[in-house]
Motif scaffolding. Structure first.
Motif, mmCIF file in Angstrom:
data_model
loop_
_atom_site.group_PDB
_atom_site.id
_atom_site.type_symbol
_atom_site.label_atom_id
_atom_site.label_comp_id
_atom_site.label_asym_id
_atom_site.label_seq_id
_atom_site.Cartn_x
_atom_site.Cartn_y
_atom_site.Cartn_z
ATOM 1 N N MET A 1 49.117 36.083 40.754
ATOM 2 C CA MET A 1 48.123 37.043 40.287
ATOM 3 C C MET A 1 48.089 38.268 41.201
ATOM 4 S SD MET A 1 46.617 36.660 37.459
ATOM 5 C CE MET A 1 46.300 35.144 36.622
ATOM 6 N N GLU A 240 43.484 36.030 31.958
ATOM 7 C CA GLU A 240 42.492 35.676 32.983
ATOM 8 C C GLU A 240 41.304 36.631 33.014
ATOM 9 O OE1 GLU A 240 40.972 33.295 36.018
ATOM 10 O OE2 GLU A 240 42.802 32.959 34.878
ATOM 11 N N TYR A 241 41.573 37.939 32.880
ATOM 12 C CA TYR A 241 40.520 38.918 33.157
ATOM 13 C C TYR A 241 40.140 39.838 31.991
ATOM 14 C CZ TYR A 241 41.521 37.622 37.986
ATOM 15 O OH TYR A 241 41.698 36.926 39.148
#
Length: 336
Positions: A1, A240-241
């Motif tokens: 990440m 994820e975001y």
């Protein structure tokens, strides 16, 4: 990440601070795309094949339209002179903005911008009117070009990532985009007050060479290829975001498209895991704000470069028009 975040920051900001990166953006994005796909573990033979195939259609469209534009430039100029004698200038300018916006999804945003430059070079208008006409036309072109995957890199990348059919974007945002293109055309009647003048935008009136047309086509191929790797490489980051964010927030976040190329942002944000409402909000935020400043979209960069429009001149008119349009669409789509 962490590696993906570093690559994302490099992609977003290096072109602003390093001239060599800005002038070789296609190669830079290709390298960053390979790095992102490798770090995220998304690199595969299937992705390589996809990256090789996806840019073909838009590259051929740019090449063929560029050749036609070169061969037909003189007849086009004569036709423009004939038309402005047969109709009022405000109507001609409105039709120019509307038609270029609607056909940009077929002839590509790049060629539409070149045709716009040819038209403006023929018109004997003052600089203020020509700057305003250029900005409104580039808003229209930037919107209309997204309706098909051959219109511009943003739409090519979106269709590639979502693995959808040719008319997917037309169905998804066509009802919002087409009225906007017409409105931008009508705005020229009220906001562009042409005054006959010999002191318009200074530009070199020359026909492009075959070498320039070929180089541009190769750059587009490499640009889209790099964005394909980049988009798939960023999928873990998106999952994820980004996916959980509300559409309204994504819409306004994408105002950064005014200073960053919207195709790059589309590659970084859009995911097949998003619902259609979110994808619609992301795309509209990108393509509307992309017209506000010169770096936001390919047509802006081409037209401003060829017509020597400064960033200040563009922003003085483009920012208020873009902000009002963003607010109007936010109310219509996400509030009402």
């Amino acid at each position: 990440m962490i590696g993906l975040v570093i690559i994302l920051l490099l992609v977003l900001f290096l072109p602003f601070f390093v001239k060599q990166v800005e002038h070789n953006l296609e190669v830079f994005l290709f390298i960053m795309g390979i790095a992102a796909a490798s770090i995220s573990g998304m690199m595969s033979l299937h992705l390589v094949e996809k990256a090789l195939v996806d840019p073909i259609n838009i590259t051929l469209a740019v090449l063929i339209a560029g050749l036609l534009c070169k061969w037909l430039q003189v007849p086009l100029e004569k036709s423009i002179l004939f038309l402005i004698k047969k109709m009022s200038m405000p109507i001609f300018l409105a039709l120019t903005v509307i038609i270029l916006g609607l056909v940009s999804s077929i002839i590509t945003a790049i060629i539409a911008a070149i045709v716009l430059v040819i038209i403006i070079n023929v018109l004997p208008l003052d600089r203020k009117a020509e700057v305003r006409l250029t900005v409104l036309a580039c808003f229209s072109i930037g919107l209309g070009a997204v309706l098909t995957p051959i219109g511009e890199p943003l739409s090519t990348i979106t269709i590639s990532k979502l693995d959808e059919d040719f008319f997917y974007l037309f169905r998804l945002i066509g009802p919002e985009v087409i009225p906007a293109v017409i409105i931008f055309g009508l705005l020229t009647i009220f906001l562009v007050k042409p005054v006959e003048s010999s002191c318009g935008l200074e530009s070199e009136q020359k026909t492009e060479s075959y070498k320039e047309i070929l180089i541009r086509s190769v750059k587009i191929y490499l640009f889209v290829m790099g964005l394909t790797f980049l988009g798939h490489g960023f999928e873990p980051l998106i999952n994820e975001y980004i996916i959980g964010l509300p559409p309204a927030l994504l819409y306004w976040i994408n105002m950064i498209s005014a200073i960053l190329d919207n195709a790059t942002l589309a590659a970084a944000e859009i995911s097949p895991a998003m619902d259609s409402e979110t994808i619609q909000a992301v795309l509209l935020g990108l393509i509307i704000s992309g017209g506000m400043l010169i770096p936001g979209n390919i047509p802006n960069i081409i037209a401003a470069g060829k017509l020597n429009i400064t960033s200040k001149e563009w922003a003085r008119f483009g920012l208020p028009v873009g902000l009002i349009t963003m607010a109007a669409y936010f109310i219509i789509l996400l509030v009402m």
